[in-house]
Design an enzyme around this catalytic site. Structure first.
Site, PDB file in Angstrom:
ATOM      1  N   CYS A  42      11.130   7.225  -4.479  1.00 49.84           N
ATOM      2  CA  CYS A  42      10.596   6.418  -3.377  1.00 49.84           C
ATOM      3  C   CYS A  42      10.807   7.182  -2.077  1.00 49.84           C
ATOM      4  CB  CYS A  42      11.287   5.059  -3.327  1.00 49.84           C
ATOM      5  SG  CYS A  42      10.748   4.065  -1.918  1.00 49.84           S
ATOM      6  N   TYR A  73       3.120  -6.085   2.117  1.00 51.20           N
ATOM      7  CA  TYR A  73       2.106  -5.980   1.066  1.00 51.20           C
ATOM      8  C   TYR A  73       0.826  -6.728   1.407  1.00 51.20           C
ATOM      9  CZ  TYR A  73       5.758  -3.909  -1.820  1.00 51.20           C
ATOM     10  OH  TYR A  73       6.726  -3.080  -2.308  1.00 51.20           O
ATOM     11  N   HIS A 132       6.907   6.061  -5.598  1.00 52.67           N
ATOM     12  CA  HIS A 132       6.527   5.171  -4.496  1.00 52.67           C
ATOM     13  C   HIS A 132       6.256   6.049  -3.288  1.00 52.67           C
ATOM     14  CE1 HIS A 132       8.830   1.228  -5.750  1.00 52.67           C
ATOM     15  NE2 HIS A 132       7.862   1.530  -6.577  1.00 52.67           N
ATOM     16  N   HIS A 159      15.413   2.791  -8.867  1.00 52.36           N
ATOM     17  CA  HIS A 159      14.899   2.844  -7.501  1.00 52.36           C
ATOM     18  C   HIS A 159      16.049   3.163  -6.549  1.00 52.36           C
ATOM     19  CE1 HIS A 159      13.185   1.498  -3.687  1.00 52.36           C
ATOM     20  NE2 HIS A 159      12.001   1.497  -4.259  1.00 52.36           N
ATOM     21  N   ASP A 216       3.526   2.476  -1.289  1.00 54.93           N
ATOM     22  CA  ASP A 216       4.557   1.456  -1.073  1.00 54.93           C
ATOM     23  C   ASP A 216       4.345   0.879   0.317  1.00 54.93           C
ATOM     24  OD1 ASP A 216       6.749  -0.044  -1.753  1.00 54.93           O
ATOM     25  OD2 ASP A 216       8.211   1.506  -1.218  1.00 54.93           O
ATOM     26  N   HIS A 217       4.387  -0.400   0.390  1.00 49.54           N
ATOM     27  CA  HIS A 217       4.249  -1.114   1.671  1.00 49.54           C
ATOM     28  C   HIS A 217       2.980  -0.675   2.420  1.00 49.54           C
ATOM     29  CE1 HIS A 217       8.905  -1.606   1.595  1.00 49.54           C
ATOM     30  NE2 HIS A 217       8.313  -2.071   0.523  1.00 49.54           N
TER      31      HIS A 217
END
Ligand code: DNO
Length: 396
Positions: free
Chosen positions: A273, A370, A300, A235, A353-354
């Site tokens: 990501c 999240y 991501h 990541h 993501d998020h």
């Protein structure tokens, strides 16, 4: 063919359940054994127990995110050899249990770093924020990190002081816990003294040294991952620049190239990501997917909106600085290429993501970044955009 649509689930302590993930439209689950301390082997029995729990709901454990890498491995000190052996054993156990993708990171000390988990957007929803003045205030006046004062100009120091003076006691405490404890599952929950002690272990470690330690790690674990049928996915740094004086080595295209060159293997790949890499204006995300796509093992998807001072907040998935259309199109092209080449790893596991804390979740206790509805919205928007691209270009 679509990317495998996944949902990050934090295990039994996640306020959103597995049936929630299913209703949101996910087929794959991204999770970790968060209760196992960093450095300890993930035993097969524990992995299987979690796997069965997921499968009982008609879902599939797609990606392990993450098995955290022990600090001793990153600094190549202390018990690092033992921790390396344990990491290898966890990889073997994952593979034996049929979990084929492992996301990990090599960010020293702190994982993803933000300064505010409760940044109120004009529409009333709540986002995650990284504010460089807040970070300066934290390290200059709360942590009092030796050397931090050399990194800021007198004007920046004054700005940081004014920022801190305007905070209430409660807000000051929130700033500290946001920076130090970070996200759930990160395993960092230090006191300020503990944080300084661990930061000190990096005093003599340059980014070149950290890169060498990562290369050593990869040379050890990649052959094990190959044998176990597990694809590693490093990541990127979040944010993709140094914080608290720590070296960061997974921030740019060049960094990723160097990592991939250590051992050229499908087991040595990246988590692409877009939220992390997209904070840097000099990261050409679409071009990076085109050039490095063959080693993208996990995706991501998230967007941020940055300013010229290095501040950013997490925008809606289809807004902000990330061109999500171009990103998804490039990933689907990579998938098509894999299918043409006969590669077996064409499922392209992806998770939104998020997401923002919004609607009903504003009144609930949620995990920063999240909330169930935020995750659902991100996934729904990405699914819709993806379907449009697939139909338009015949990627089916
Ligand atoms: C934050 C996450 C990170 C990420 C790890 C991967 O929400 O994206 O904590 O999971 O860095 O190792």
């Amino acid at each position: 063919m679509s990317m495998e649509q996944c949902w990050r689930w934090f295990g039994p302590n996640d306020p959103a359940s597995l049936p929630d993930a299913k209703q949101a439209g996910a087929t794959g689950i991204v999770t970790a054994l968060h209760h196992i301390p960093t450095g300890t082997v993930w035993e097969k029995a524990e992995i299987l127990k979690r796997k069965q729990e997921i499968e009982k709901q008609g879902l599939y454990w797609s990606v392990a995110e993450s098995i955290p890498v022990h600090e001793n491995i990153k600094t190549r000190s202390g018990q690092y050899q033992q921790y390396l052996e344990n990491y290898k054993q966890s990889i073997r156990n994952l593979g034996a249990c049929g979990i084929g993708t492992l996301c990990y990171n090599f960010m020293p000390v702190l994982d993803a770093t933000r300064t505010d988990f409760n940044f109120r957007l004009p529409d009333g929803s709540v986002a995650l924020l990284f504010d460089s003045t807040a970070l300066a205030a934290f390290e200059l006046y709360l942590l009092k990190r030796p050397g931090a004062e050399l990194q800021y100009s007198p004007a920046q120091k004054q700005e940081a002081k004014d920022f801190l003076n305007a905070l209430s006691q409660k807000e000051t405490e929130a700033l500290t816990s946001t920076v130090v404890a970070g996200f759930p599952g990160v395993g960092a929950d230090y006191t300020l003294d503990q944080l300084q002690t661990i930061l000190d272990t990096y005093r003599e470690i340059s980014s070149k040294d950290l890169k060498a330690n990562l290369a050593h790690f990869l040379r050890e674990v990649v052959p094990v991952a190959e044998e176990a049928g597990v694809q590693l996915a490093i990541h990127p740094d979040d944010p993709p620049f140094p914080v608290l004086g720590l070296p960061r080595i997974v921030s740019t295209e060049e960094d990723i190239r160097e990592i991939l060159a250590v051992t050229d293997s499908p087991a040595n790949g990246v988590t692409f990501c877009t939220g992390s890499l997209g904070v840097r204006a000099d990261n050409d995300l679409e071009g990076m997917i085109k050039r490095l796509g063959h080693r993208i093992n996990f995706v991501h998807l998230r967007s941020t909106l940055r300013d010229e001072k290095g501040n950013f907040y997490e925008s809606d998935h289809l807004a902000g600085d990330v061109d999500m259309y171009a990103v998804i199109k490039a990933i689907l092209e990579e998938q098509q290429k894999r299918i043409r080449e006969g590669r077996k790893d064409f499922r392209m596991p992806m998770r939104p993501d998020h997401g923002h804390q919004m609607l009903d979740d504003l009144h609930k206790k949620t995990i920063p970044g999240y909330s169930a509805i935020g995750r659902l919205r991100g996934l729904a928007e990405i699914r819709g955009l993806e379907l449009g691209i697939r139909r338009t270009f015949g990627f089916d």
